[in-house]
Enzyme design. Structure first.
Site: not given
Ligand SMILES: NC(=O)c1ccc[n+]([C@@H]2O[C@H](COP(=O)([O-])OP(=O)(O)OC[C@H]3O[C@@H](n4cnc5c(N)ncnc54)[C@H](OP(=O)(O)O)[C@@H]3O)[C@@H](O)[C@H]2O)c1
Length: 270
Positions: A62, A155, A159, A190
């Site tokens: 975590d 957020y 970032k 996602t």
């Molecule tokens: N989706 C978007 O539109 C978007 C846009 C801009 C930036 N981002 C950034 O891209 C990154 C990935 O996001 P995503 O869209 O791929 O989301 P996602 O599919 O929900 O993936 C998030 C990942 O982070 C892990 N995670 C979350 N909290 C955690 C914690 N406390 N400790 C360890 N692992 C943790 C999750 O696994 P567990 O839940 O099992 O821990 C999962 O593997 C993030 O940093 C997000 O802010 C996303």
């Protein structure tokens, strides 16, 4: 990256979405991966898939913990499974809450995951990268770091902090064989949007979302062709131009695009 890569890619958030897409891109190029996330189920499933291409180690941790365990564990991982040649800080969750409704404890947790843990990960791997004279640190930020959208006061700030951390690292340690880059995704389809407070945003923006594979490839590409910053899609770079020309116009545009409705734009929940 010539030939089969030997150094490991340590990818936080590698069990889902963007992180998993990046892990796939590295594994398909033959690079061993170490995936870090909280839930064992998705981690094991991802690892089983990636192992068809290259070795993969799933690690449940975590990254919101603020008791020093994150840095200790990541240092142990780097020693046991390294050398780490690529660090991708991608783990994270979102928040879509007007500022006055923001729980300060939740905001602190968010900064823990989006700044303190990435910084701890860098502390765990950077000394080894510098000693070997090679390595890549890729931080996954967000286009929201460029603008401060509605509901993103914590957020977007986290970032933006991650973005300037990347820049400071490049200023301090660049030119010694280690590259530091930041990827700014736009809206990506996602499980990130599965959180209840993010559902209204998903509903309004679904048509504009891109696939996580596109961002995963951009992460891998940043390692093959190091650059300071990449926006995915690229057209988001216009935000920098707009800020330089008219920060007020940028603010109005982003507020319009991100607020759920007129009432919400005045600071109330949708
Ligand atoms: N989706 C978007 O539109 C978007 C846009 C801009 C930036 N981002 C950034 O891209 C990154 C990935 O996001 P995503 O869209 O791929 O989301 P996602 O599919 O929900 O993936 C998030 C990942 O982070 C892990 N995670 C979350 N909290 C955690 C914690 N406390 N400790 C360890 N692992 C943790 C999750 O696994 P567990 O839940 O099992 O821990 C999962 O593997 C993030 O940093 C997000 O802010 C996303």
């Amino acid at each position: 990256m010539a030939g089969v890569p030997s150094g490991v890619a340590l990818i936080t958030g590698g069990s889902s979405g963007v992180g998993l897409a990046a892990a796939r891109a590295f594994a398909r190029r033959g690079r061993p991966t170490v995936l870090v996330a909280r839930r064992s189920g998705p981690l094991e499933a991802a690892a089983a898939e990636l192992r068809t291409h290259a070795p993969c180690t799933p690690v449940a941790l975590d990254l919101a913990a603020d008791d020093g365990t994150v840095e200790k564990e990541l240092t142990r991982l780097a020693e046991e499974f390294g050398p780490v040649e690529v660090l991708v800080n991608c783990a994270g969750h979102g928040m879509y809450v007007p500022f006055l409704e923001l729980d300060p404890a939740e905001a602190r947790r968010l900064f823990q995951v989006h700044w303190f843990s990435p910084a701890a990960a860098v502390r765990a791997v950077l000394p080894g990268m510098l000693a070997r004279g090679r390595g890549h640190v890729v931080n996954v930020a967000s286009v929201s770091a460029k603008s401060g959208p509605w509901g993103h006061s914590a957020y977007a700030a986290a970032k933006a902090a991650l973005t300037t951390l990347t820049e400071s690292l490049a200023a301090e340690y660049g030119g010694r064989g280690v590259h530091f880059g930041v990827v700014h995704p736009g809206l990506v389809d996602t499980p990130f949007f599965g959180a209840p407070d993010l559902a209204p945003l998903r509903a309004r923006t679904a048509r504009r979302m891109i696939r996580p594979e596109r961002v995963g490839l951009a992460v891998a590409d940043l390692v093959e062709r190091p650059r300071a910053e990449v926006c995915v899609p690229r057209h988001y770079r216009v935000l920098d131009v707009l800020r330089a020309v008219s920060p007020g116009a940028l603010g109005r545009l982003v507020a319009r695009q991100s607020a759920p409705g007129r009432a919400a734009a005045r600071g109330r929940r949708p």
